[in-house]
Design a protein around this motif. Structure first.
Motif, PDB file in Angstrom:
ATOM      1  N   THR A  87     -14.408  53.413  59.927  1.00 34.13           N
ATOM      2  CA  THR A  87     -15.659  52.826  59.454  1.00 34.13           C
ATOM      3  C   THR A  87     -16.788  53.819  59.680  1.00 34.13           C
ATOM      4  OG1 THR A  87     -14.838  50.647  60.060  1.00 34.13           O
ATOM      5  CG2 THR A  87     -17.195  50.846  59.678  1.00 34.13           C
ATOM      6  N   PHE A  88     -17.683  53.889  58.702  1.00 34.36           N
ATOM      7  CA  PHE A  88     -18.829  54.783  58.789  1.00 34.36           C
ATOM      8  C   PHE A  88     -20.110  53.965  58.739  1.00 34.36           C
ATOM      9  CE2 PHE A  88     -15.298  57.148  57.130  1.00 34.36           C
ATOM     10  CZ  PHE A  88     -15.337  58.302  57.900  1.00 34.36           C
ATOM     11  N   ALA A  89     -21.194  54.546  59.202  1.00 35.16           N
ATOM     12  CA  ALA A  89     -22.476  53.842  59.236  1.00 35.16           C
ATOM     13  C   ALA A  89     -22.909  53.365  57.859  1.00 35.16           C
ATOM     14  CB  ALA A  89     -23.552  54.745  59.852  1.00 35.16           C
ATOM     15  N   ASP A  90     -22.467  54.051  56.826  1.00 38.06           N
ATOM     16  CA  ASP A  90     -22.874  53.677  55.461  1.00 38.06           C
ATOM     17  C   ASP A  90     -21.701  53.186  54.612  1.00 38.06           C
ATOM     18  OD1 ASP A  90     -21.645  56.153  55.286  1.00 38.06           O
ATOM     19  OD2 ASP A  90     -23.117  56.994  53.908  1.00 38.06           O
ATOM     20  N   SER A  91     -20.669  52.670  55.253  1.00 38.79           N
ATOM     21  CA  SER A  91     -19.492  52.187  54.511  1.00 38.79           C
ATOM     22  C   SER A  91     -19.856  51.148  53.466  1.00 38.79           C
ATOM     23  CB  SER A  91     -18.451  51.600  55.471  1.00 38.79           C
ATOM     24  OG  SER A  91     -17.886  52.614  56.264  1.00 38.79           O
ATOM     25  N   ASP A  92     -20.864  50.336  53.763  1.00 43.29           N
ATOM     26  CA  ASP A  92     -21.282  49.293  52.815  1.00 43.29           C
ATOM     27  C   ASP A  92     -21.861  49.862  51.523  1.00 43.29           C
ATOM     28  OD1 ASP A  92     -20.500  47.472  54.689  1.00 43.29           O
ATOM     29  OD2 ASP A  92     -22.521  46.942  55.339  1.00 43.29           O
ATOM     30  N   SER A  93     -22.299  51.111  51.541  1.00 44.66           N
ATOM     31  CA  SER A  93     -22.913  51.694  50.346  1.00 44.66           C
ATOM     32  C   SER A  93     -21.912  52.442  49.463  1.00 44.66           C
ATOM     33  CB  SER A  93     -24.073  52.615  50.723  1.00 44.66           C
ATOM     34  OG  SER A  93     -23.608  53.726  51.458  1.00 44.66           O
ATOM     35  N   ILE A  94     -20.657  52.484  49.880  1.00 41.14           N
ATOM     36  CA  ILE A  94     -19.623  53.129  49.051  1.00 41.14           C
ATOM     37  C   ILE A  94     -19.273  52.176  47.915  1.00 41.14           C
ATOM     38  CG2 ILE A  94     -17.267  54.023  48.967  1.00 41.14           C
ATOM     39  CD1 ILE A  94     -17.571  54.699  51.962  1.00 41.14           C
ATOM     40  N   PRO A  95     -19.407  52.616  46.664  1.00 38.74           N
ATOM     41  CA  PRO A  95     -19.042  51.741  45.550  1.00 38.74           C
ATOM     42  C   PRO A  95     -17.562  51.352  45.645  1.00 38.74           C
ATOM     43  CG  PRO A  95     -20.173  53.706  44.759  1.00 38.74           C
ATOM     44  CD  PRO A  95     -19.885  53.920  46.208  1.00 38.74           C
ATOM     45  N   ALA A  96     -17.259  50.118  45.265  1.00 45.34           N
ATOM     46  CA  ALA A  96     -15.884  49.627  45.337  1.00 45.34           C
ATOM     47  C   ALA A  96     -14.921  50.544  44.586  1.00 45.34           C
ATOM     48  CB  ALA A  96     -15.808  48.204  44.788  1.00 45.34           C
ATOM     49  N   TRP A  97     -15.366  51.098  43.438  1.00 43.50           N
ATOM     50  CA  TRP A  97     -14.502  51.952  42.626  1.00 43.50           C
ATOM     51  C   TRP A  97     -14.233  53.310  43.274  1.00 43.50           C
ATOM     52  CZ3 TRP A  97     -17.276  56.268  41.467  1.00 43.50           C
ATOM     53  CH2 TRP A  97     -18.672  56.143  41.381  1.00 43.50           C
ATOM     54  N   ALA A  98     -14.958  53.624  44.364  1.00 39.90           N
ATOM     55  CA  ALA A  98     -14.787  54.925  45.015  1.00 39.90           C
ATOM     56  C   ALA A  98     -14.216  54.818  46.429  1.00 39.90           C
ATOM     57  CB  ALA A  98     -16.128  55.662  45.070  1.00 39.90           C
ATOM     58  N   SER A  99     -14.024  53.609  46.937  1.00 44.45           N
ATOM     59  CA  SER A  99     -13.642  53.466  48.348  1.00 44.45           C
ATOM     60  C   SER A  99     -12.274  54.083  48.661  1.00 44.45           C
ATOM     61  CB  SER A  99     -13.695  52.006  48.785  1.00 44.45           C
ATOM     62  OG  SER A  99     -12.756  51.241  48.079  1.00 44.45           O
ATOM     63  N   GLU A 100     -11.283  53.883  47.796  1.00 42.21           N
ATOM     64  CA  GLU A 100      -9.967  54.491  48.048  1.00 42.21           C
ATOM     65  C   GLU A 100     -10.049  56.009  48.030  1.00 42.21           C
ATOM     66  OE1 GLU A 100      -7.087  52.991  45.297  1.00 42.21           O
ATOM     67  OE2 GLU A 100      -6.762  51.171  46.470  1.00 42.21           O
ATOM     68  N   ALA A 101     -10.840  56.545  47.118  1.00 43.27           N
ATOM     69  CA  ALA A 101     -10.978  58.006  47.033  1.00 43.27           C
ATOM     70  C   ALA A 101     -11.634  58.555  48.295  1.00 43.27           C
ATOM     71  CB  ALA A 101     -11.794  58.386  45.800  1.00 43.27           C
ATOM     72  N   PHE A 102     -12.667  57.871  48.794  1.00 42.08           N
ATOM     73  CA  PHE A 102     -13.303  58.317  50.041  1.00 42.08           C
ATOM     74  C   PHE A 102     -12.324  58.259  51.197  1.00 42.08           C
ATOM     75  CE2 PHE A 102     -17.490  58.079  48.089  1.00 42.08           C
ATOM     76  CZ  PHE A 102     -18.157  59.092  48.749  1.00 42.08           C
ATOM     77  N   ASP A 103     -11.590  57.156  51.311  1.00 45.42           N
ATOM     78  CA  ASP A 103     -10.600  57.037  52.385  1.00 45.42           C
ATOM     79  C   ASP A 103      -9.591  58.171  52.311  1.00 45.42           C
ATOM     80  OD1 ASP A 103     -11.755  54.723  53.357  1.00 45.42           O
ATOM     81  OD2 ASP A 103     -10.267  53.381  52.479  1.00 45.42           O
ATOM     82  N   SER A 104      -9.061  58.397  51.128  1.00 46.05           N
ATOM     83  CA  SER A 104      -8.037  59.423  50.946  1.00 46.05           C
ATOM     84  C   SER A 104      -8.548  60.809  51.275  1.00 46.05           C
ATOM     85  CB  SER A 104      -7.533  59.414  49.495  1.00 46.05           C
ATOM     86  OG  SER A 104      -6.930  58.199  49.178  1.00 46.05           O
ATOM     87  N   LEU A 105      -9.668  61.182  50.645  1.00 47.13           N
ATOM     88  CA  LEU A 105     -10.168  62.547  50.830  1.00 47.13           C
ATOM     89  C   LEU A 105     -10.675  62.791  52.245  1.00 47.13           C
ATOM     90  CD1 LEU A 105     -11.936  63.299  47.432  1.00 47.13           C
ATOM     91  CD2 LEU A 105      -9.583  63.755  48.128  1.00 47.13           C
ATOM     92  N   HIS A 106     -11.226  61.763  52.880  1.00 39.59           N
ATOM     93  CA  HIS A 106     -11.670  61.942  54.268  1.00 39.59           C
ATOM     94  C   HIS A 106     -10.470  62.110  55.192  1.00 39.59           C
ATOM     95  CE1 HIS A 106     -13.192  60.923  58.283  1.00 39.59           C
ATOM     96  NE2 HIS A 106     -14.220  61.633  57.864  1.00 39.59           N
ATOM     97  N   SER A 107      -9.430  61.298  54.997  1.00 39.49           N
ATOM     98  CA  SER A 107      -8.249  61.402  55.863  1.00 39.49           C
ATOM     99  C   SER A 107      -7.521  62.733  55.668  1.00 39.49           C
ATOM    100  CB  SER A 107      -7.305  60.229  55.634  1.00 39.49           C
ATOM    101  OG  SER A 107      -6.752  60.274  54.352  1.00 39.49           O
ATOM    102  N   LEU A 108      -7.629  63.315  54.470  1.00 35.29           N
ATOM    103  CA  LEU A 108      -7.012  64.617  54.205  1.00 35.29           C
ATOM    104  C   LEU A 108      -7.873  65.791  54.686  1.00 35.29           C
ATOM    105  CD1 LEU A 108      -5.721  63.903  50.600  1.00 35.29           C
ATOM    106  CD2 LEU A 108      -4.301  64.335  52.615  1.00 35.29           C
ATOM    107  N   GLY A 109      -9.104  65.497  55.134  1.00 34.64           N
ATOM    108  CA  GLY A 109     -10.002  66.553  55.600  1.00 34.64           C
ATOM    109  C   GLY A 109     -10.755  67.250  54.479  1.00 34.64           C
ATOM    110  N   ILE A 110     -10.729  66.677  53.283  1.00 36.59           N
ATOM    111  CA  ILE A 110     -11.432  67.283  52.152  1.00 36.59           C
ATOM    112  C   ILE A 110     -12.898  66.878  52.135  1.00 36.59           C
ATOM    113  CG2 ILE A 110     -11.584  67.340  49.621  1.00 36.59           C
ATOM    114  CD1 ILE A 110      -8.508  67.017  49.587  1.00 36.59           C
ATOM    115  N   LEU A 111     -13.158  65.625  52.439  1.00 33.53           N
ATOM    116  CA  LEU A 111     -14.511  65.086  52.382  1.00 33.53           C
ATOM    117  C   LEU A 111     -14.976  64.778  53.794  1.00 33.53           C
ATOM    118  CD1 LEU A 111     -16.524  64.297  50.123  1.00 33.53           C
ATOM    119  CD2 LEU A 111     -15.634  61.987  50.299  1.00 33.53           C
ATOM    120  N   ASP A 112     -15.994  65.476  54.263  1.00 36.92           N
ATOM    121  CA  ASP A 112     -16.507  65.300  55.618  1.00 36.92           C
ATOM    122  C   ASP A 112     -17.586  64.237  55.664  1.00 36.92           C
ATOM    123  OD1 ASP A 112     -14.916  67.361  56.589  1.00 36.92           O
ATOM    124  OD2 ASP A 112     -16.446  68.871  56.226  1.00 36.92           O
TER     125      ASP A 112
END
Length: 142
Positions: A87-112
């Motif tokens: 969970t991030f301080a701004d998790s509520d502002s992630i659009p629903a259509w982008a949440s899986e992509a953020f989870d994936s890329l952050h867990s892979l170390g691509i998106l900081d």
């Protein structure tokens, strides 16, 4: 700030994005030299476009946001279904259509995260794009 069409062109170098699309791109705002990239990326499902006045549009000259870039990259490399529960301080502002992509890329170390935030609506800078593409190359072994 990099525009959407430029991001698609740069990201297309990650894979073999063929420009042999059979789709006609009616969006007059897309530069002619970019229509093959955009049509092919659309056909492959890397992005969905926007509905405007009953037409599908790309809005090529708008700066790309972190959310949009995350979805395109996640779809390109095929990691859209990887889920994490961070969970991030701004998790509520992630659009629903982008949440899986953020989870994936952050867990892979691509998106900081930045100070505990993912800043999904922030526009990417050229430096951001360079870092994202470099980290993506490392993950996919290029």
């Amino acid at each position: 700030m990099p525009h959407r069409w430029l991001f698609i062109k740069q990201a297309s170098r990650l894979g073999s994005l063929s420009l042999k699309s059979h789709m006609q791109v009616p969006d007059a705002d897309i530069p002619q030299a970019m229509k093959g990239y955009i049509a092919t990326a659309y056909e492959k499902g890397y992005f969905k476009g926007f509905e405007q006045d009953g037409k599908l549009c790309f809005r090529p000259d708008q700066p790309i946001t972190r959310s949009e870039a995350a979805v395109v990259l996640s779809n390109m490399i095929g990691y859209a279904k990887l889920r994490v529960s961070e969970t991030f301080a701004d998790s509520d502002s992630i659009p629903a259509w982008a949440s899986e992509a953020f989870d994936s890329l952050h867990s892979l170390g691509i998106l900081d995260s930045r100070d505990g935030k993912l800043t999904p609506n922030a526009q990417l800078t050229r430096a951001d794009v360079a870092v994202l593409l470099s980290k993506t190359r490392q993950v996919i072994g290029q």
